[in-house]
Design an enzyme around this catalytic site. Structure first.
Site, PDB file in Angstrom:
ATOM      1  N   VAL A 193     -23.528   4.796  20.181  1.00 32.70           N
ATOM      2  CA  VAL A 193     -22.426   4.471  19.406  1.00 32.70           C
ATOM      3  C   VAL A 193     -21.592   3.969  20.770  1.00 32.70           C
ATOM      4  O   VAL A 193     -20.791   2.769  20.113  1.00 32.70           O
ATOM      5  CB  VAL A 193     -21.659   5.749  19.017  1.00 32.70           C
ATOM      6  CG1 VAL A 193     -20.437   5.185  18.177  1.00 32.70           C
ATOM      7  CG2 VAL A 193     -22.712   6.069  17.734  1.00 32.70           C
TER       8      VAL A 193
ATOM      9  N   CYS B 210     -29.676  10.470  13.178  1.00 32.24           N
ATOM     10  CA  CYS B 210     -28.434  10.964  12.009  1.00 32.24           C
ATOM     11  C   CYS B 210     -28.761  11.896  10.888  1.00 32.24           C
ATOM     12  O   CYS B 210     -28.313  12.779  10.658  1.00 32.24           O
ATOM     13  CB  CYS B 210     -27.810   9.789  11.705  1.00 32.24           C
ATOM     14  SG  CYS B 210     -26.804   8.951  12.825  1.00 32.24           S
TER      15      CYS B 210
HETATM   16  C1  UDX Z   1     -28.629   5.948   9.335  1.00 32.24           C
HETATM   17  C2  UDX Z   1     -27.417   5.482   8.309  1.00 32.24           C
HETATM   18  O1  UDX Z   1     -28.023   4.222   7.549  1.00 32.24           O
HETATM   19  C3  UDX Z   1     -26.122   4.892   9.097  1.00 32.24           C
HETATM   20  O2  UDX Z   1     -25.274   4.376   7.923  1.00 32.24           O
HETATM   21  C4  UDX Z   1     -25.679   5.941   9.981  1.00 32.24           C
HETATM   22  O3  UDX Z   1     -24.720   5.855  10.583  1.00 32.24           O
HETATM   23  C5  UDX Z   1     -26.605   6.605  10.747  1.00 32.24           C
HETATM   24  O4  UDX Z   1     -27.838   7.106  10.049  1.00 32.24           O
HETATM   25  P1  UDX Z   1     -30.414   4.949  11.090  1.00 32.24           P
HETATM   26  O5  UDX Z   1     -30.646   6.353  11.128  1.00 32.24           O
HETATM   27  O6  UDX Z   1     -30.173   3.976  12.105  1.00 32.24           O
HETATM   28  O7  UDX Z   1     -28.903   4.843  10.271  1.00 32.24           O
HETATM   29  O8  UDX Z   1     -31.671   4.005  10.116  1.00 32.24           O
HETATM   30  P2  UDX Z   1     -31.709   4.015   8.726  1.00 32.24           P
HETATM   31  O9  UDX Z   1     -32.016   2.601   8.424  1.00 32.24           O
HETATM   32  O10 UDX Z   1     -30.750   4.383   7.899  1.00 32.24           O
HETATM   33  O11 UDX Z   1     -33.135   4.631   8.284  1.00 32.24           O
HETATM   34  C6  UDX Z   1     -33.386   6.099   8.550  1.00 32.24           C
HETATM   35  C7  UDX Z   1     -34.645   6.760   8.381  1.00 32.24           C
HETATM   36  O12 UDX Z   1     -35.087   6.354   6.911  1.00 32.24           O
HETATM   37  C8  UDX Z   1     -35.780   5.599   9.229  1.00 32.24           C
HETATM   38  O13 UDX Z   1     -36.840   6.512   9.468  1.00 32.24           O
HETATM   39  C9  UDX Z   1     -36.212   4.632   7.963  1.00 32.24           C
HETATM   40  O14 UDX Z   1     -37.664   4.222   8.340  1.00 32.24           O
HETATM   41  C10 UDX Z   1     -36.161   5.751   6.875  1.00 32.24           C
HETATM   42  N1  UDX Z   1     -36.008   4.847   5.718  1.00 32.24           N
HETATM   43  C11 UDX Z   1     -35.178   3.944   5.273  1.00 32.24           C
HETATM   44  C12 UDX Z   1     -36.919   4.909   4.561  1.00 32.24           C
HETATM   45  O15 UDX Z   1     -37.948   5.719   4.618  1.00 32.24           O
HETATM   46  N2  UDX Z   1     -36.864   4.135   3.206  1.00 32.24           N
HETATM   47  C13 UDX Z   1     -35.759   3.511   3.159  1.00 32.24           C
HETATM   48  O16 UDX Z   1     -35.592   2.891   1.919  1.00 32.24           O
HETATM   49  C14 UDX Z   1     -35.035   3.212   4.111  1.00 32.24           C
END
Ligand code: UDX
Length: 508
Positions: free
Chosen positions: A13, A278
């Protein structure tokens, strides 16, 4: 007038946030500090300590501003606090690993240490901004620590300004936020501090996206946003299990549900489960908050989101086993992708960890390839037993990892793993959505170029070099079953029934 901003914490961040503020506000001096000297050295070098598309470009652009470079990475924490008007707390708040709340509550040790240093060092008024995800109520505890620890007569205002960026799209998210939340005390000075912070964001964000509220609501909104997103994915993953059992198709279900504009189709992509820095810790923190408020039904409700995610990962390993005649002992399994999602080197709570462990325990040799994750990181995350260790191998190309494999498992949706049709389809979607078009491409997407420059996986040659029957397990539903059936492969995705899966006699 704000002239100096200090970000404490040069991680996922603090580094990008400091860079974007410096990029958008050339007349503000931004200092990003961290006690980890090697991390600061890396920010000061050409090899940044993290991979984020576009980040190296904006940092390079700031550094090219002759005599006007307004971005400094430094270990001089006290000096930077002393000079700052606004201090952004971008410090990690991992899940507590000891004592009361272990495994659920957030550990505030690092934040408290930083706040004590601020109280100790400050000789002028400061606005202290929580960027990290924190338990609700932390802003007032920070205020208390600052006031009780302060040696001078300076005043402190604490704001909650949670960060919503996603890894892999950090720079775009910071430059084009969906919203900016600012939580302040319900006092005149609190509102004034919120206005000063809002003025910074207004340099690149339209005012209607800036929402001011009380501190508790801002802190809860951050936990709730991540929990709601994780819940959506767990919900669709729960439905994928039903699809597999009854010969339905998860893509059709997503289309059927997501076409309702009230539901929408975002964050409904079924896969091997969610990970990252997160979602896991924020959902756990929400469960802990509800439990500590005596709201057990609420806590159980959110805990089910965590349980569903664990179940999705375990179920996938069982399915691999079930499809491969219930025995993978002595077989070679290639795992493509180890980061928790594409375009990041982060492996925190990556579903690949549980996957690789589960397959190793069954006696298979696991050959991992990830374009961004180092071998030492993979070994640290998996931490195999002595017996399993020699069966964990890490390769620097997909071809090597897949040579002589009985099965290939796609565990991260890196673009280079896509089949030619999928690549073409996503290119067309990007064109329609304007990705890399003029609106979003206001920084060079250096990282994106790095990815596209890497060799695409040649599935024909991979399958030619696999043992028969060759299995492809698509943990991200990113490949095309037809494509692999044409190559005489046994393709198994998530949320589609498979004729190789023994559903009538499932593994317990
Ligand atoms: C997340 C939030 O999106 C963000 O707003 C917050 O500030 C931090 O946490 P991030 O952890 O970077 O962001 O990734 P994100 O793209 O949200 O994906 C999180 C997890 O969910 C990943 O493992 C991804 O592969 C999974 N995912 C995401 C799915 O399995 N299906 C989806 O449709 C979307």
């Amino acid at each position: 007038m704000i002239q100096n901003i200090t970000c404490i914490g040069a991680g996922f961040v603090g580094g990008p946030l400091g860079a974007v503020i410096a990029y958008r506000c050339p007349n503000i001096s931004v200092t990003v500090v961290d006690k980890n000297a090697s991390r600061i050295d890396s920010w000061n070098s050409d090899a940044l300590p993290m991979y984020e598309p576009g980040l190296s470009d904006i940092i390079a652009e700031i550094r090219q501003r002759k005599n006007m470079c307004n971005l400094v990475f430094s270990c001089e924490i006290e000096k930077a606090i002393h000079e700052a008007d606004i201090i952004m707390l971008c410090i990690d708040t991992p899940t507590k690993k000891f004592g009361i709340g272990s495994g659920m509550a957030l550990d505030l040790g690092h934040i408290q240490a930083a706040v004590r240093t601020i109280a100790d060092v400050a000789t002028t008024d400061k606005i202290v901004v929580e960027k990290s995800t924190v338990p609700c109520g932390t802003a007032s505890r920070i205020q208390d620590l600052l006031v009780s620890g302060s040696k001078g007569n300076c005043k402190f205002e604490v704001l909650s300004n949670p960060e919503f960026l996603s890894e892999g799209t950090t720079v775009t998210d910071l430059l084009h936020p969906s919203r900016v939340l600012i939580g302040c005390q319900r006092t005149e000075t609190g509102r004034q501090a919120a206005e000063k912070l809002a003025e910074i964001y207004k340099r690149w964000t339209s005012p209607e996206l800036i929402i001011t509220m009380d501190q508790w609501s801002a802190e809860l909104s951050k936990l709730a946003s991540n929990a709601l997103l994780a819940q959506r994915i767990s919900s669709i993953n729960s439905l994928s299990a039903i699809c597999e059992a009854v010969d339905a198709n998860i893509d059709s279900v997503v289309e059927g549900c997501g076409s309702d504009p009230r539901i929408g189709n975002k964050m409904l992509h079924s896969g091997i489960g969610w990970g990252g820095s997160c979602f896991p810790k924020d959902v756990a923190a929400l469960v802990y908050l509800a439990r500590s408020l005596g709201l057990n039904t609420v806590a159980n409700y959110w805990n089910a989101v965590l349980e569903m995610n664990e179940d999705q990962q375990t179920r996938f390993v069982k399915r691999i086993l079930g499809c491969m005649q219930r025995c993978i002992n002595g077989k070679n399994i290639a795992v493509l992708g180890f980061s928790f999602k594409k375009d990041t080197s982060d492996t925190k709570h990556s579903p690949s960890i549980k996957l690789v462990r589960g397959l190793l325990v069954e006696g298979a040799t696991i050959c991992v390839y990830d374009p961004m994750v180092s071998e030492s990181q993979i070994r640290t995350d998996v931490s195999p037993s002595k017996d399993d260790s020699t069966r964990l191998r890490v390769f620097s190309t997909a071809d090597e990892a897949c040579a002589n494999a009985d099965a290939v498992v796609v565990a991260t949706e890196w673009d280079e793993f896509k089949t030619p049709e999928a690549l073409l389809a996503s290119h067309q979607v990007n064109l329609i959505n304007g990705v890399n078009g003029s609106e979003t491409n206001d920084v060079g997407m250096n990282g994106a170029h790095e990815i596209s420059a890497r060799k695409k996986v040649d599935w024909h040659s991979i399958v030619d070099n696999m043992k028969q029957p060759a299995f492809i397990f698509d943990g991200r539903n990113m490949l095309s079953s037809q494509y692999f059936e044409n190559l005489s492969c046994r393709y198994v995705g998530i949320g589609y029934s498979s004729r190789w899966d023994d559903v009538h006699y499932p593994l317990l």
